[in-house]
Enzyme design. Structure first.
Site, PDB file in Angstrom:
ATOM      1  N   GLY A 124       0.899  -1.266   0.199  1.00 43.98           N
ATOM      2  CA  GLY A 124      -0.002   0.110   0.018  1.00 43.98           C
ATOM      3  C   GLY A 124       0.891   1.228   0.081  1.00 43.98           C
ATOM      4  O   GLY A 124       0.297   2.319  -0.537  1.00 43.98           O
ATOM      5  N   ALA A 146      14.975  -6.013  -0.188  1.00 45.51           N
ATOM      6  CA  ALA A 146      15.722  -6.656  -1.527  1.00 45.51           C
ATOM      7  C   ALA A 146      16.817  -6.076  -1.948  1.00 45.51           C
ATOM      8  O   ALA A 146      16.916  -4.770  -1.848  1.00 45.51           O
ATOM      9  CB  ALA A 146      14.503  -6.582  -2.536  1.00 45.51           C
ATOM     10  N   GLY A 157       2.690  23.027   1.676  1.00 46.86           N
ATOM     11  CA  GLY A 157       2.344  22.241   0.675  1.00 46.86           C
ATOM     12  C   GLY A 157       1.208  21.382   0.996  1.00 46.86           C
ATOM     13  O   GLY A 157       0.531  21.798   1.925  1.00 46.86           O
ATOM     14  N   ILE A 208       0.439  18.585   2.039  1.00 47.13           N
ATOM     15  CA  ILE A 208       0.407  17.736   3.572  1.00 47.13           C
ATOM     16  C   ILE A 208       0.313  18.564   4.633  1.00 47.13           C
ATOM     17  O   ILE A 208      -0.409  18.425   5.599  1.00 47.13           O
ATOM     18  CB  ILE A 208       1.595  16.803   3.741  1.00 47.13           C
ATOM     19  N   GLY A 219       8.789  18.654   2.231  1.00 43.64           N
ATOM     20  CA  GLY A 219       8.941  17.957   1.256  1.00 43.64           C
ATOM     21  C   GLY A 219       9.425  16.560   1.229  1.00 43.64           C
ATOM     22  O   GLY A 219       9.721  16.028   2.615  1.00 43.64           O
ATOM     23  N   ALA A 223       0.110   9.574  -5.890  1.00 45.72           N
ATOM     24  CA  ALA A 223      -0.337   8.240  -6.297  1.00 45.72           C
ATOM     25  C   ALA A 223      -0.861   8.165  -7.612  1.00 45.72           C
ATOM     26  O   ALA A 223      -0.553   6.844  -8.308  1.00 45.72           O
ATOM     27  CB  ALA A 223      -1.204   7.594  -5.007  1.00 45.72           C
ATOM     28  N   HIS A 265     -28.131  18.502 -14.178  1.00 44.83           N
ATOM     29  CA  HIS A 265     -28.270  19.766 -13.320  1.00 44.83           C
ATOM     30  C   HIS A 265     -29.408  19.013 -11.943  1.00 44.83           C
ATOM     31  O   HIS A 265     -30.268  18.286 -12.379  1.00 44.83           O
ATOM     32  CB  HIS A 265     -29.198  20.699 -14.078  1.00 44.83           C
TER      33      HIS A 265
END
Length: 455
Positions: free
Chosen positions: A38, A114, A184, A186, A268, A316, A441
């Site tokens: 996520g 990874a 910004g 957030i 940022g 996203a 409408h």
């Protein structure tokens, strides 16, 4: 050693959608995610903030707006711990949905960090004790907050007085005084929520306006709305010390101090690229992000980067599209990114939404334009549900008035109305065709039609 067609590192919007699209096309896919699937958006960004903001909107109506509509509530209050609990339930539900979708499509998921290295015929992933070979790889590791090297920040992060967007969404109490660094998306959304919830909020912003590179009129009108809520803005200013629960700020008029219980850092985000082995691959980077072409492929053939990690647009919905483009290119299908019409939304009340060129950006590019603007007070449904306001729809047309180049909205449902405008801008739909389109409408989206017909 296991072999896969495509390996995805990172399970955020770009990563999990890329994995799904590749699996749907019959490819054998593995996805490595060291935390929860996520990504930032679902776990500590878009969805959690919207859940809290909706709670604040309900509270705002119960507190005083409902009276305008003949609805009275006795002693309403916003119970922040319950709002946080609901936020967690929403996140859990959606994360479960993503995990189930990946499993249904036969995608193998490894919940570990990874490592990545290049080989002659592809790439090798090291996931714990497992080694995996793949011919194509996608980096979708997202982003992380920028932490400035300001005295007191490190200590504040350690003792919990300084927060990032991650920690503030877990906070159970409403701070009496909240300082937000950065105006910004957030920063503004969190400022709006905590102001409604009862905090005295001060927002410090380095530039002379709020909202980033949005239309200046939209920025100024949004600022007035937020100031009417009680939020205090300190613009053109820089924080240089946060020791002792006091934000020391250099402003155009001199140094000022702002005491706080909590300080939110929203300066940022930066690409998250802590992948073992990546530094030895001669990956071409600029500004801390891998450089990608129009197919989201890096300078290393077969290696792609999509979503926040490539540093283009940390949104996203852009990540979703980049993932599709990358997977299509891996499979030899013609596709490429088009960044000319990227919608953005600030989910305050009212909402601010925007897409394409602003009036100022068009002028800087030397593009001749025609600007049309209509007050939201022309819209019947908006007045019925919200009353009169300073909201508007503003369209930037090409110099001949044939197509829309950009749009700015300040009104309820702006987040929903920006989509058709995005479609019009990206596909260069002729204005004459839009004029002949029948709008339902009464809807707020009729403001588009009102603006187009404005002289």
């Amino acid at each position: 050693m296991k072999t896969y067609d495509i390996a995805v590192i990172g399970g955020g919007p770009a990563g999990y959608l890329a994995a799904e699209r590749a699996a749907e096309a019959g490819k054998k896919v593995i996805l490595a995610e060291k935390n929860a699937v996520g990504g930032v958006c679902l776990n500590e960004g878009c969805i959690p903030t919207k859940t809290l903001l909706h709670a604040a909107k309900i509270f705002e109506y119960g507190q005083y707006k409902g009276k305008e509509f003949g609805v009275s509530c006795e002693n309403p209050r916003l119970h922040h711990p319950r709002a946080i609990a609901r936020k967690q339930d929403v996140v859990k539900t959606l994360v479960g949905g993503v995990s189930s979708a990946l499993a249904r499509k036969g995608i193998d998921i490894i919940q570990t960090e990874a490592g990545l290295r290049k080989e002659d015929n592809g790439f090798v992933l090291t996931c714990g004790n497992e080694t995996i070979r793949t011919s194509k790889a996608l980096i979708a590791t997202g982003s992380e907050p920028v932490i400035p090297n300001i005295p007191g920040v490190a200590g504040g992060l350690a003792d919990g007085s300084v927060l990032t967007s991650r920690e503030i969404l877990e906070m159970r109490e409403i701070p009496e005084q909240l300082v937000v660094v950065g105006a910004g998306v957030i920063g503004l959304e969190m400022a709006a929520y905590f102001s409604i919830a009862g905090s005295r909020v001060t927002v410090v912003e380095m530039t002379g306006h709020i909202g980033g590179p949005i239309d200046m009129e939209l920025s100024q009108t949004l600022q007035r709305n937020l100031e009417n809520m009680g939020i205090h803005f300190v613009l053109g200013s820089r924080i240089f010390d946060v020791s002792g629960s006091t934000a020391c700020v250099k402003t155009p008029s001199g140094t000022q101090e702002f005491p706080y219980d909590k300080l939110l850092m929203c300066m940022g985000r930066k690409p998250s690229l802590n992948i073992p082995g990546l530094s030895g691959m001669n990956l071409y980077m600029e500004h801390g992000a891998p450089v990608v072409d129009k197919h989201c492929e890096t300078n290393i053939p077969g290696l792609y980067a999509a979503g926040d990690v490539n540093g283009k647009y940390m949104l996203a919905h852009v990540a979703y599209r980049e993932a599709e483009v990358a997977v299509n290119h891996m499979m030899g299908k013609a596709d490429e990114m088009n960044y000319t019409a990227i919608p953005g939304v600030i989910y305050t009340q009212p909402e601010a939404a925007f897409c394409g060129l602003t009036e100022q950006q068009a002028t800087e590019k030397g593009i001749q334009t025609i600007v049309k603007k209509a007050s939201i007070n022309l819209n019947g449904r908006h007045i019925a549900e919200n009353g009169l306001s300073g909201g508007f729809c503003k369209l930037v047309l090409d110099g001949k008035g044939q197509t829309i180049l950009g749009a700015s909205l300040l009104c309820s449902y702006a987040s929903e109305i920006i989509y058709p405008l995005t479609l019009m801008i990206q596909n260069k739909i002729p204005l004459e065709g839009i004029k002949r389109t029948i709008f339902p409408h009464p809807t707020v989206c009729e403001i588009i039609r009102e603006t187009i017909f404005t002289e």
